[in-house]
Scaffold this motif. Structure first.
Motif, short mmCIF file in Angstrom:
data_model
loop_
_atom_site.label_atom_id
_atom_site.label_comp_id
_atom_site.label_asym_id
_atom_site.label_seq_id
_atom_site.Cartn_x
_atom_site.Cartn_y
_atom_site.Cartn_z
N PRO A 145 36.73 21.35 1.43
CA PRO A 145 36.32 21.19 -0.27
C PRO A 145 35.89 20.17 0.36
N LEU A 146 34.37 19.37 0.11
CA LEU A 146 33.68 18.40 0.27
C LEU A 146 33.80 17.49 -0.44
N SER A 147 33.56 15.98 -0.03
CA SER A 147 33.11 15.15 -1.42
C SER A 147 32.05 14.27 -1.36
N PHE A 148 31.31 14.42 -0.43
CA PHE A 148 30.18 13.85 -0.24
C PHE A 148 29.15 14.50 0.79
N GLY A 149 28.06 14.42 0.98
CA GLY A 149 26.67 14.70 2.04
C GLY A 149 25.78 14.39 1.60
N ILE A 150 25.34 14.35 3.33
CA ILE A 150 24.12 13.93 2.83
C ILE A 150 23.00 15.08 3.98
N VAL A 151 21.79 15.29 3.36
CA VAL A 151 20.93 16.24 4.39
C VAL A 151 19.95 15.40 4.88
N TYR A 152 19.60 16.07 6.32
CA TYR A 152 18.88 14.93 7.30
C TYR A 152 17.50 16.00 7.70
N GLU A 153 16.44 15.36 7.52
CA GLU A 153 15.40 16.59 8.83
C GLU A 153 14.83 15.54 9.72
N ASP A 154 14.76 16.30 10.96
CA ASP A 154 13.84 16.10 12.48
C ASP A 154 12.91 16.88 12.75
N ASN A 155 11.35 17.06 12.44
CA ASN A 155 11.07 17.41 12.65
C ASN A 155 10.98 18.81 13.10
N GLY A 156 11.61 19.55 10.83
CA GLY A 156 12.06 21.17 10.18
C GLY A 156 13.14 22.03 10.69
N GLN A 157 14.07 20.45 11.76
CA GLN A 157 15.46 20.81 12.07
C GLN A 157 16.22 19.75 10.91
N TYR A 158 17.42 20.60 10.25
CA TYR A 158 18.42 20.19 9.50
C TYR A 158 19.34 20.12 10.01
N TYR A 159 20.26 19.00 9.02
CA TYR A 159 21.50 18.41 9.37
C TYR A 159 22.01 17.65 8.28
#
Length: 524
Positions: A73-87
Protein backbone atom coordinates in the motif's frame (compact mmCIF):
# COMPACT_ATOMS: atom_id res chain seq x y z
CA UNK A 1 31.27 13.97 -2.38
CA UNK A 2 32.81 16.22 0.26
CA UNK A 3 35.25 15.54 3.08
CA UNK A 4 34.95 12.76 5.62
CA UNK A 5 33.79 9.21 5.12
CA UNK A 6 30.09 8.58 4.65
CA UNK A 7 28.17 5.49 5.67
CA UNK A 8 25.58 3.71 3.55
CA UNK A 9 22.73 4.99 5.72
CA UNK A 10 23.89 8.59 5.31
CA UNK A 11 23.93 8.19 1.55
CA UNK A 12 20.56 6.44 1.41
CA UNK A 13 19.00 9.04 3.68
CA UNK A 14 19.50 11.74 1.08
CA UNK A 15 16.71 10.29 -1.08
CA UNK A 16 18.69 10.28 -4.33
CA UNK A 17 16.67 10.22 -7.52
CA UNK A 18 18.49 7.63 -9.58
CA UNK A 19 20.08 4.32 -8.77
CA UNK A 20 21.47 1.23 -10.41
CA UNK A 21 21.85 -2.38 -9.29
CA UNK A 22 25.41 -3.64 -8.81
CA UNK A 23 26.78 -7.07 -8.05
CA UNK A 24 28.91 -7.46 -4.92
CA UNK A 25 31.81 -8.27 -7.23
CA UNK A 26 32.17 -4.62 -8.24
CA UNK A 27 30.56 -2.97 -5.21
CA UNK A 28 33.73 -2.68 -3.08
CA UNK A 29 35.59 -0.95 -5.88
CA UNK A 30 32.75 1.47 -6.58
CA UNK A 31 32.31 2.40 -2.91
CA UNK A 32 36.03 2.94 -2.57
CA UNK A 33 36.03 5.31 -5.55
CA UNK A 34 33.08 7.20 -4.06
CA UNK A 35 34.74 7.28 -0.60
CA UNK A 36 31.78 5.50 1.00
CA UNK A 37 32.24 3.15 3.93
CA UNK A 38 30.79 -0.29 3.14
CA UNK A 39 28.21 -1.40 5.71
CA UNK A 40 26.53 -4.82 5.63
CA UNK A 41 23.62 -4.77 3.18
CA UNK A 42 20.18 -6.23 3.76
CA UNK A 43 19.80 -6.55 -0.01
CA UNK A 44 22.14 -6.15 -3.03
CA UNK A 45 20.88 -2.73 -4.06
CA UNK A 46 22.59 0.59 -3.47
CA UNK A 47 22.60 4.01 -5.05
CA UNK A 48 25.86 4.84 -6.79
CA UNK A 49 24.83 7.54 -9.25
CA UNK A 50 22.83 10.68 -8.54
CA UNK A 51 21.11 12.60 -11.32
CA UNK A 52 19.55 16.00 -10.96
CA UNK A 53 17.85 16.23 -14.36
CA UNK A 54 14.72 14.25 -13.48
CA UNK A 55 11.58 16.28 -14.09
CA UNK A 56 8.57 15.69 -11.80
CA UNK A 57 5.44 15.20 -13.94
CA UNK A 58 2.79 13.65 -11.66
CA UNK A 59 2.05 13.20 -7.96
CA UNK A 60 0.26 10.21 -6.46
CA UNK A 61 -1.93 10.63 -3.39
CA UNK A 62 -2.22 6.91 -2.70
CA UNK A 63 -2.04 3.62 -4.53
CA UNK A 64 -0.50 0.18 -4.51
CA UNK A 65 2.55 -1.59 -5.89
CA UNK A 66 1.66 -5.20 -6.60
CA UNK A 67 2.35 -8.48 -8.33
CA UNK A 68 0.41 -11.67 -7.63
CA UNK A 69 -0.05 -12.07 -3.89
CA UNK A 70 2.32 -9.20 -3.11
CA UNK A 71 0.55 -5.89 -2.43
CA UNK A 72 2.37 -2.84 -1.04
CA UNK A 73 0.00 0.00 0.00
CA UNK A 74 1.27 3.45 -0.98
CA UNK A 75 0.65 6.70 0.85
CA UNK A 76 2.41 9.05 -1.57
CA UNK A 77 4.45 9.00 -4.75
CA UNK A 78 6.17 11.21 -7.32
CA UNK A 79 6.56 10.38 -11.02
CA UNK A 80 9.72 11.66 -12.72
CA UNK A 81 10.71 11.72 -16.37
CA UNK A 82 14.19 11.87 -17.86
CA UNK A 83 14.59 11.81 -21.65
CA UNK A 84 11.59 9.54 -22.14
CA UNK A 85 12.29 7.17 -19.24
CA UNK A 86 9.93 7.31 -16.23
CA UNK A 87 10.83 6.77 -12.58
CA UNK A 88 8.65 6.49 -9.46
CA UNK A 89 9.59 7.46 -5.92
CA UNK A 90 7.05 5.64 -3.75
CA UNK A 91 6.37 5.81 -0.01
CA UNK A 92 4.76 2.84 1.75
CA UNK A 93 1.98 3.18 4.32
CA UNK A 94 3.35 3.45 7.85
CA UNK A 95 1.50 0.33 9.00
CA UNK A 96 3.41 -1.87 6.54
CA UNK A 97 6.74 -3.45 7.57
CA UNK A 98 9.07 -3.21 4.61
CA UNK A 99 11.95 -4.67 6.65
CA UNK A 100 10.00 -7.85 7.41
CA UNK A 101 9.11 -8.26 3.73
CA UNK A 102 12.77 -8.04 2.75
CA UNK A 103 13.73 -10.64 5.33
CA UNK A 104 10.91 -13.07 4.55
CA UNK A 105 10.43 -12.68 0.80
CA UNK A 106 13.14 -10.51 -0.69
CA UNK A 107 12.73 -11.90 -4.22
CA UNK A 108 9.05 -10.93 -4.37
CA UNK A 109 9.83 -7.22 -4.47
CA UNK A 110 12.67 -7.67 -6.96
CA UNK A 111 10.40 -9.14 -9.62
CA UNK A 112 8.50 -7.19 -12.27
CA UNK A 113 5.76 -5.17 -10.57
CA UNK A 114 2.66 -3.17 -11.49
CA UNK A 115 1.61 0.20 -10.09
CA UNK A 116 -1.80 1.75 -9.59
CA UNK A 117 -2.52 5.07 -7.92
CA UNK A 118 -4.73 8.13 -7.65
CA UNK A 119 -3.33 11.31 -9.19
CA UNK A 120 -3.14 14.45 -7.09
CA UNK A 121 -4.74 16.43 -9.94
CA UNK A 122 -7.56 13.90 -10.33
CA UNK A 123 -7.77 10.68 -12.27
CA UNK A 124 -5.75 7.52 -12.01
CA UNK A 125 -2.38 6.15 -13.08
CA UNK A 126 -1.55 2.59 -14.08
CA UNK A 127 1.91 1.29 -14.96
CA UNK A 128 3.35 -2.12 -15.82
CA UNK A 129 6.89 -3.51 -16.07
CA UNK A 130 7.97 -1.58 -12.98
CA UNK A 131 11.27 -2.62 -11.36
CA UNK A 132 12.59 -1.67 -7.93
CA UNK A 133 15.98 0.03 -8.09
CA UNK A 134 16.44 1.17 -4.50
CA UNK A 135 14.71 0.15 -1.28
CA UNK A 136 14.99 2.13 1.98
CA UNK A 137 13.05 0.29 4.71
CA UNK A 138 14.00 2.85 7.40
CA UNK A 139 11.95 5.57 5.67
CA UNK A 140 9.50 3.17 3.93
CA UNK A 141 10.62 4.33 0.48
CA UNK A 142 10.99 2.40 -2.80
CA UNK A 143 12.51 3.91 -5.95
CA UNK A 144 11.45 2.23 -9.16
CA UNK A 145 11.93 2.49 -12.90
CA UNK A 146 9.31 1.75 -15.56
CA UNK A 147 10.14 -0.19 -18.74
CA UNK A 148 6.58 -0.57 -20.00
CA UNK A 149 3.42 1.49 -20.43
CA UNK A 150 2.00 4.18 -18.18
CA UNK A 151 -1.70 4.93 -18.52
CA UNK A 152 -3.11 8.27 -17.34
CA UNK A 153 -6.89 8.15 -17.09
CA UNK A 154 -8.83 11.30 -16.29
CA UNK A 155 -12.45 11.39 -15.14
CA UNK A 156 -14.81 10.88 -18.07
CA UNK A 157 -16.79 14.03 -17.18
CA UNK A 158 -13.83 16.43 -17.34
CA UNK A 159 -14.69 19.91 -18.65
CA UNK A 160 -11.11 20.86 -19.56
CA UNK A 161 -11.37 19.38 -23.06
CA UNK A 162 -13.82 19.20 -25.94
CA UNK A 163 -16.68 16.90 -25.05
CA UNK A 164 -17.55 14.61 -27.96
CA UNK A 165 -20.91 13.40 -26.77
CA UNK A 166 -22.30 10.51 -28.83
CA UNK A 167 -20.34 10.89 -32.05
CA UNK A 168 -18.84 7.42 -31.72
CA UNK A 169 -15.28 8.27 -30.66
CA UNK A 170 -15.74 7.08 -27.09
CA UNK A 171 -13.26 4.21 -27.38
CA UNK A 172 -11.44 5.38 -30.48
CA UNK A 173 -7.82 6.19 -31.12
CA UNK A 174 -7.49 9.97 -31.56
CA UNK A 175 -3.75 10.62 -31.91
CA UNK A 176 -0.36 8.93 -31.91
CA UNK A 177 2.94 10.57 -31.10
CA UNK A 178 5.77 8.85 -32.96
CA UNK A 179 9.52 9.14 -32.49
CA UNK A 180 12.26 8.40 -35.00
CA UNK A 181 10.20 9.10 -38.14
CA UNK A 182 11.77 11.37 -40.74
CA UNK A 183 9.49 12.27 -43.65
CA UNK A 184 8.69 15.00 -46.14
CA UNK A 185 5.01 15.93 -46.21
CA UNK A 186 2.89 15.50 -49.31
CA UNK A 187 0.17 18.08 -48.60
CA UNK A 188 0.35 21.81 -48.01
CA UNK A 189 -1.41 24.64 -46.25
CA UNK A 190 -1.95 27.78 -48.34
CA UNK A 191 -1.03 30.97 -46.52
CA UNK A 192 -2.78 34.23 -47.40
CA UNK A 193 -0.76 37.33 -46.48
CA UNK A 194 -2.22 40.84 -46.07
CA UNK A 195 -0.67 44.30 -45.82
CA UNK A 196 -2.69 47.47 -45.32
CA UNK A 197 -5.87 45.43 -45.68
CA UNK A 198 -4.77 44.19 -49.10
CA UNK A 199 -3.79 40.66 -49.96
CA UNK A 200 -0.21 40.32 -51.19
CA UNK A 201 1.13 37.41 -53.18
CA UNK A 202 4.52 35.93 -52.45
CA UNK A 203 6.46 33.42 -54.46
CA UNK A 204 4.50 30.20 -54.99
CA UNK A 205 6.77 28.16 -52.72
CA UNK A 206 6.33 30.72 -49.95
CA UNK A 207 2.55 30.73 -50.27
CA UNK A 208 2.34 26.97 -49.76
CA UNK A 209 3.59 25.36 -46.55
CA UNK A 210 4.19 21.64 -46.93
CA UNK A 211 3.25 20.84 -43.34
CA UNK A 212 1.14 17.67 -43.37
CA UNK A 213 0.26 14.48 -45.22
CA UNK A 214 -3.21 12.99 -45.58
CA UNK A 215 -3.05 9.21 -45.55
CA UNK A 216 -5.72 6.51 -45.71
CA UNK A 217 -5.12 3.16 -44.03
CA UNK A 218 -6.92 0.12 -45.36
CA UNK A 219 -7.02 -2.81 -42.97
CA UNK A 220 -9.41 -5.74 -42.55
CA UNK A 221 -11.90 -4.33 -45.04
CA UNK A 222 -12.16 -0.90 -43.41
CA UNK A 223 -10.62 2.44 -44.31
CA UNK A 224 -9.32 4.99 -41.82
CA UNK A 225 -8.26 8.54 -42.57
CA UNK A 226 -5.21 10.06 -40.89
CA UNK A 227 -3.36 13.38 -40.93
CA UNK A 228 0.41 13.36 -40.27
CA UNK A 229 2.10 16.54 -39.03
CA UNK A 230 4.81 17.72 -36.64
CA UNK A 231 4.47 19.04 -33.11
CA UNK A 232 6.59 21.77 -31.53
CA UNK A 233 9.27 19.21 -30.63
CA UNK A 234 9.61 18.11 -34.25
CA UNK A 235 8.02 14.70 -33.61
CA UNK A 236 5.34 13.25 -35.88
CA UNK A 237 1.72 13.40 -34.71
CA UNK A 238 -0.80 11.10 -36.41
CA UNK A 239 -4.42 12.21 -36.11
CA UNK A 240 -7.07 9.56 -36.77
CA UNK A 241 -10.31 10.85 -38.32
CA UNK A 242 -13.45 9.23 -39.64
CA UNK A 243 -13.06 8.40 -43.32
CA UNK A 244 -15.41 10.45 -45.49
CA UNK A 245 -17.99 7.71 -45.89
CA UNK A 246 -17.68 6.35 -42.35
CA UNK A 247 -19.00 7.60 -39.02
CA UNK A 248 -16.57 5.88 -36.66
CA UNK A 249 -12.89 6.37 -36.06
CA UNK A 250 -10.46 3.55 -35.50
CA UNK A 251 -11.46 1.58 -32.37
CA UNK A 252 -8.53 1.46 -29.99
CA UNK A 253 -8.91 -2.29 -29.48
CA UNK A 254 -8.68 -2.86 -33.23
CA UNK A 255 -5.62 -0.63 -33.47
CA UNK A 256 -3.88 -2.69 -30.80
CA UNK A 257 -4.49 -5.76 -32.96
CA UNK A 258 -2.45 -4.43 -35.89
CA UNK A 259 -0.21 -1.91 -34.11
CA UNK A 260 2.97 -3.97 -34.38
CA UNK A 261 2.51 -4.47 -38.14
CA UNK A 262 1.60 -0.80 -38.63
CA UNK A 263 4.72 0.50 -36.87
CA UNK A 264 6.92 -2.09 -38.57
CA UNK A 265 5.80 -1.09 -42.08
CA UNK A 266 6.35 2.59 -41.24
CA UNK A 267 9.82 1.71 -39.95
CA UNK A 268 10.58 -0.08 -43.21
CA UNK A 269 9.50 2.95 -45.26
CA UNK A 270 11.44 5.22 -42.90
CA UNK A 271 14.69 3.29 -43.23
CA UNK A 272 15.08 3.29 -39.43
CA UNK A 273 13.11 2.16 -36.39
CA UNK A 274 9.99 4.14 -35.44
CA UNK A 275 8.57 4.00 -31.90
CA UNK A 276 5.23 4.99 -30.40
CA UNK A 277 5.68 7.38 -27.49
CA UNK A 278 2.05 8.33 -26.65
CA UNK A 279 -1.40 7.03 -27.62
CA UNK A 280 -4.39 9.33 -27.04
CA UNK A 281 -7.79 7.72 -26.61
CA UNK A 282 -10.90 7.87 -24.40
CA UNK A 283 -14.16 9.80 -24.53
CA UNK A 284 -12.72 13.26 -25.27
CA UNK A 285 -9.59 15.00 -26.54
CA UNK A 286 -8.25 18.50 -27.02
CA UNK A 287 -6.25 20.41 -29.64
CA UNK A 288 -3.92 22.12 -30.49
CA UNK A 289 -2.29 21.19 -27.19
CA UNK A 290 -2.77 17.46 -27.38
CA UNK A 291 -4.57 15.79 -24.52
CA UNK A 292 -7.22 13.13 -24.07
CA UNK A 293 -9.18 11.39 -21.38
CA UNK A 294 -6.80 8.42 -21.60
CA UNK A 295 -3.11 8.62 -22.49
CA UNK A 296 -0.85 5.62 -22.87
CA UNK A 297 2.76 6.73 -22.42
CA UNK A 298 5.61 4.35 -23.21
CA UNK A 299 8.66 4.57 -20.99
CA UNK A 300 11.99 4.15 -22.79
CA UNK A 301 15.09 6.26 -23.29
CA UNK A 302 14.88 8.48 -26.32
CA UNK A 303 17.81 7.83 -28.63
CA UNK A 304 18.79 9.91 -31.60
CA UNK A 305 18.60 8.05 -34.91
CA UNK A 306 22.02 8.42 -36.51
CA UNK A 307 21.29 6.89 -39.90
CA UNK A 308 18.28 6.59 -42.22
CA UNK A 309 18.30 4.20 -45.15
CA UNK A 310 17.22 5.94 -48.36
CA UNK A 311 16.01 2.86 -50.27
CA UNK A 312 12.46 4.24 -50.14
CA UNK A 313 12.54 8.07 -50.47
CA UNK A 314 10.03 8.88 -47.74
CA UNK A 315 12.18 11.88 -46.89
CA UNK A 316 12.89 12.82 -50.51
CA UNK A 317 11.52 16.23 -51.43
CA UNK A 318 11.17 15.32 -55.11
CA UNK A 319 8.65 12.61 -54.27
CA UNK A 320 6.00 14.70 -52.50
CA UNK A 321 3.46 13.96 -55.22
CA UNK A 322 3.83 10.22 -54.74
CA UNK A 323 2.55 10.32 -51.14
CA UNK A 324 4.55 7.17 -50.38
CA UNK A 325 2.95 6.72 -46.97
CA UNK A 326 -0.57 6.72 -48.36
CA UNK A 327 0.38 4.38 -51.21
CA UNK A 328 1.92 1.80 -48.86
CA UNK A 329 -0.63 1.93 -46.03
CA UNK A 330 -3.67 1.92 -48.31
CA UNK A 331 -2.63 -0.58 -50.99
CA UNK A 332 0.04 -2.72 -49.37
CA UNK A 333 -0.68 -2.92 -45.65
CA UNK A 334 -2.88 -6.01 -45.81
CA UNK A 335 -0.28 -7.85 -47.91
CA UNK A 336 2.40 -6.83 -45.44
CA UNK A 337 0.34 -8.31 -42.63
CA UNK A 338 -0.17 -11.53 -44.61
CA UNK A 339 3.55 -12.01 -45.24
CA UNK A 340 4.44 -11.00 -41.70
CA UNK A 341 2.23 -13.82 -40.48
CA UNK A 342 4.09 -16.21 -42.78
CA UNK A 343 7.68 -14.95 -42.54
CA UNK A 344 7.79 -12.71 -39.44
CA UNK A 345 8.66 -9.60 -41.44
CA UNK A 346 8.37 -7.49 -38.28
CA UNK A 347 11.44 -9.18 -36.83
CA UNK A 348 13.32 -8.75 -40.13
CA UNK A 349 12.49 -5.03 -40.28
CA UNK A 350 13.35 -4.49 -36.61
CA UNK A 351 16.77 -6.14 -36.85
CA UNK A 352 17.44 -4.44 -40.19
CA UNK A 353 16.67 -1.09 -38.55
CA UNK A 354 19.09 -1.83 -35.71
CA UNK A 355 21.76 -2.87 -38.19
CA UNK A 356 21.28 0.50 -39.91
CA UNK A 357 22.54 2.15 -36.72
CA UNK A 358 25.54 -0.14 -36.43
CA UNK A 359 28.89 1.62 -36.31
CA UNK A 360 30.82 -1.28 -37.83
CA UNK A 361 30.49 -2.55 -41.39
CA UNK A 362 31.30 -6.04 -40.06
CA UNK A 363 28.36 -5.89 -37.67
CA UNK A 364 25.99 -4.80 -40.45
CA UNK A 365 27.11 -7.45 -42.93
CA UNK A 366 26.90 -10.28 -40.42
CA UNK A 367 23.38 -9.27 -39.32
CA UNK A 368 22.22 -8.81 -42.92
CA UNK A 369 23.45 -12.24 -43.99
CA UNK A 370 21.77 -13.93 -41.03
CA UNK A 371 18.53 -12.13 -41.91
CA UNK A 372 18.74 -13.31 -45.53
CA UNK A 373 19.29 -16.91 -44.42
CA UNK A 374 16.46 -16.70 -41.92
CA UNK A 375 14.11 -15.25 -44.53
CA UNK A 376 14.97 -17.98 -47.06
CA UNK A 377 14.49 -20.71 -44.43
CA UNK A 378 11.04 -19.38 -43.54
CA UNK A 379 10.11 -18.96 -47.19
CA UNK A 380 11.19 -22.55 -47.99
CA UNK A 381 8.76 -23.87 -45.36
CA UNK A 382 5.77 -22.51 -47.28
CA UNK A 383 7.29 -22.76 -50.78
CA UNK A 384 9.52 -25.87 -50.72
CA UNK A 385 12.43 -25.95 -53.15
CA UNK A 386 11.88 -28.59 -55.91
CA UNK A 387 13.94 -31.69 -55.21
CA UNK A 388 14.27 -33.89 -58.34
CA UNK A 389 15.42 -37.51 -57.98
CA UNK A 390 18.62 -38.79 -59.60
CA UNK A 391 17.16 -42.14 -60.72
CA UNK A 392 13.74 -43.71 -60.99
CA UNK A 393 12.21 -44.40 -57.58
CA UNK A 394 11.67 -48.07 -58.46
CA UNK A 395 15.33 -48.55 -59.38
CA UNK A 396 16.48 -46.71 -56.25
CA UNK A 397 14.30 -48.93 -54.04
CA UNK A 398 16.29 -52.00 -55.17
CA UNK A 399 19.59 -50.12 -54.89
CA UNK A 400 18.75 -48.94 -51.37
CA UNK A 401 17.91 -52.53 -50.33
CA UNK A 402 21.27 -53.79 -51.60
CA UNK A 403 23.19 -50.98 -49.90
CA UNK A 404 21.46 -51.57 -46.58
CA UNK A 405 22.24 -55.28 -46.87
CA UNK A 406 25.94 -54.56 -47.40
CA UNK A 407 25.99 -52.06 -44.52
CA UNK A 408 24.36 -54.56 -42.14
CA UNK A 409 27.39 -56.86 -42.53
CA UNK A 410 29.44 -54.28 -40.61
CA UNK A 411 26.83 -53.44 -37.99
CA UNK A 412 28.74 -55.13 -35.16
CA UNK A 413 31.95 -53.32 -36.07
CA UNK A 414 30.56 -49.77 -36.22
CA UNK A 415 29.47 -47.47 -33.40
CA UNK A 416 25.67 -47.59 -33.20
CA UNK A 417 25.30 -43.80 -33.68
CA UNK A 418 27.63 -43.80 -36.68
CA UNK A 419 25.80 -46.81 -38.10
CA UNK A 420 22.46 -45.00 -37.94
CA UNK A 421 24.02 -41.94 -39.59
CA UNK A 422 25.31 -44.01 -42.52
CA UNK A 423 21.93 -45.71 -42.86
CA UNK A 424 20.14 -42.35 -42.98
CA UNK A 425 22.49 -41.15 -45.70
CA UNK A 426 21.61 -44.14 -47.84
CA UNK A 427 17.97 -43.08 -47.72
CA UNK A 428 18.90 -39.61 -49.03
CA UNK A 429 21.22 -40.67 -51.82
CA UNK A 430 18.57 -40.24 -54.52
CA UNK A 431 17.96 -36.55 -53.74
CA UNK A 432 19.08 -34.48 -56.70
CA UNK A 433 19.72 -31.36 -54.62
CA UNK A 434 20.49 -30.99 -50.97
CA UNK A 435 18.47 -28.22 -49.39
CA UNK A 436 21.48 -25.93 -49.18
CA UNK A 437 21.03 -22.38 -47.96
CA UNK A 438 22.22 -20.84 -51.24
CA UNK A 439 19.72 -22.98 -53.18
CA UNK A 440 16.89 -21.77 -50.93
CA UNK A 441 17.97 -18.13 -51.33
CA UNK A 442 18.06 -18.41 -55.12
CA UNK A 443 14.68 -20.14 -55.20
CA UNK A 444 13.14 -17.38 -53.05
CA UNK A 445 14.58 -14.61 -55.23
CA UNK A 446 13.29 -16.28 -58.38
CA UNK A 447 9.83 -16.70 -56.85
CA UNK A 448 9.49 -13.01 -55.91
CA UNK A 449 10.80 -11.86 -59.28
CA UNK A 450 14.34 -10.64 -58.55
CA UNK A 451 16.88 -11.31 -61.26
CA UNK A 452 19.98 -13.18 -60.03
CA UNK A 453 22.79 -10.90 -61.18
CA UNK A 454 26.50 -11.69 -60.91
CA UNK A 455 26.75 -9.40 -57.88
CA UNK A 456 23.93 -11.22 -56.09
CA UNK A 457 25.25 -14.66 -57.00
CA UNK A 458 28.70 -13.81 -55.65
CA UNK A 459 27.30 -12.55 -52.33
CA UNK A 460 25.07 -15.57 -51.68
CA UNK A 461 27.81 -18.08 -52.53
CA UNK A 462 31.40 -16.91 -52.04
CA UNK A 463 30.76 -13.97 -49.71
CA UNK A 464 28.16 -15.81 -47.65
CA UNK A 465 30.61 -18.55 -46.77
CA UNK A 466 33.30 -16.01 -45.86
CA UNK A 467 30.91 -13.93 -43.74
CA UNK A 468 29.26 -16.76 -41.80
CA UNK A 469 32.18 -19.18 -41.39
CA UNK A 470 35.24 -16.95 -41.44
CA UNK A 471 33.96 -13.61 -40.17
CA UNK A 472 35.14 -11.79 -43.31
CA UNK A 473 33.01 -9.36 -45.31
CA UNK A 474 33.98 -10.82 -48.65
CA UNK A 475 34.05 -8.33 -51.48
CA UNK A 476 33.77 -5.28 -49.23
CA UNK A 477 30.61 -4.24 -51.06
CA UNK A 478 28.61 -7.17 -49.76
CA UNK A 479 26.88 -5.02 -47.13
CA UNK A 480 25.42 -2.76 -49.84
CA UNK A 481 24.24 -5.69 -51.95
CA UNK A 482 22.71 -7.43 -48.93
CA UNK A 483 20.99 -4.31 -47.63
CA UNK A 484 19.39 -3.51 -50.98
CA UNK A 485 18.53 -7.16 -51.63
CA UNK A 486 16.70 -7.59 -48.30
CA UNK A 487 14.64 -4.45 -48.90
CA UNK A 488 13.84 -5.50 -52.47
CA UNK A 489 12.52 -8.83 -51.20
CA UNK A 490 10.08 -7.08 -48.84
CA UNK A 491 9.02 -4.66 -51.61
CA UNK A 492 8.34 -7.56 -53.99
CA UNK A 493 6.44 -9.57 -51.39
CA UNK A 494 4.02 -6.77 -50.51
CA UNK A 495 3.83 -5.54 -54.15
CA UNK A 496 4.80 -2.00 -53.22
CA UNK A 497 4.50 0.03 -56.42
CA UNK A 498 5.91 3.36 -55.26
CA UNK A 499 9.33 4.88 -55.92
CA UNK A 500 12.54 3.32 -54.64
CA UNK A 501 16.17 4.28 -55.04
CA UNK A 502 16.20 2.13 -58.22
CA UNK A 503 12.76 2.73 -59.70
CA UNK A 504 10.00 5.24 -60.35
CA UNK A 505 6.38 4.90 -59.27
CA UNK A 506 4.52 2.20 -61.13
CA UNK A 507 7.54 -0.03 -61.72
CA UNK A 508 6.83 -2.44 -58.86
CA UNK A 509 10.08 -1.70 -57.07
CA UNK A 510 12.14 -2.50 -60.16
CA UNK A 511 15.23 -4.69 -59.86
CA UNK A 512 18.31 -4.08 -57.73
CA UNK A 513 20.84 -1.86 -59.48
CA UNK A 514 24.42 -2.27 -58.32
CA UNK A 515 26.20 -0.07 -60.84
CA UNK A 516 27.43 3.28 -59.60
CA UNK A 517 27.84 2.59 -55.90
CA UNK A 518 28.06 6.27 -55.07
CA UNK A 519 24.34 6.53 -55.92
CA UNK A 520 23.31 4.12 -53.19
CA UNK A 521 24.38 5.39 -49.78
CA UNK A 522 23.80 3.00 -46.91
CA UNK A 523 23.13 5.86 -44.49
CA UNK A 524 23.10 9.60 -44.35
Amino acid sequence: MGSGRKTQNQILGKSPRFCIILSHLSLDKVLKELDIQFDSLLFPIIIVVMKDNLVPVYKLRKGRLFQGDLVLPLSFGIVYEDNGQYYFELFIDEGFSLSNLLKENRQAILQELSLQGDLDEGGRLFANKVHATNIQPDILKISTECFGRITIEKPSNSLDSIELGNDGRGSSLHFLKLEGLKMDFSDHTHVNAYRNHKEISWHLLQDYHWDHSVCHIQVEGAEYKTIWSKDDDGEIIVEFLPAEYQYLSLPFAKYEGFKADFISLISFLNGATVNVRVEYTGTYFSQPKLDAQIKHIYSFKKEETRSFNNFIPLNGGWFKGDNILNRALFWDFNRYRYWNNKLDLNAIVYVLGNAQQGKSIYERVYIQMILLERLSDSYALIHPVPNPKLVDEGIFADLKYDLEKVLSIYEDKININHYQTLRARIFGLNDGKRQRTDVKIVSMLEDVGIEITDEIRKVISEDRHAIIHKGKIGSGLAFKVLDKLLRHIVVKLIKYNGPTVDSKSGEGGGSPVFEGWEKYRIGE
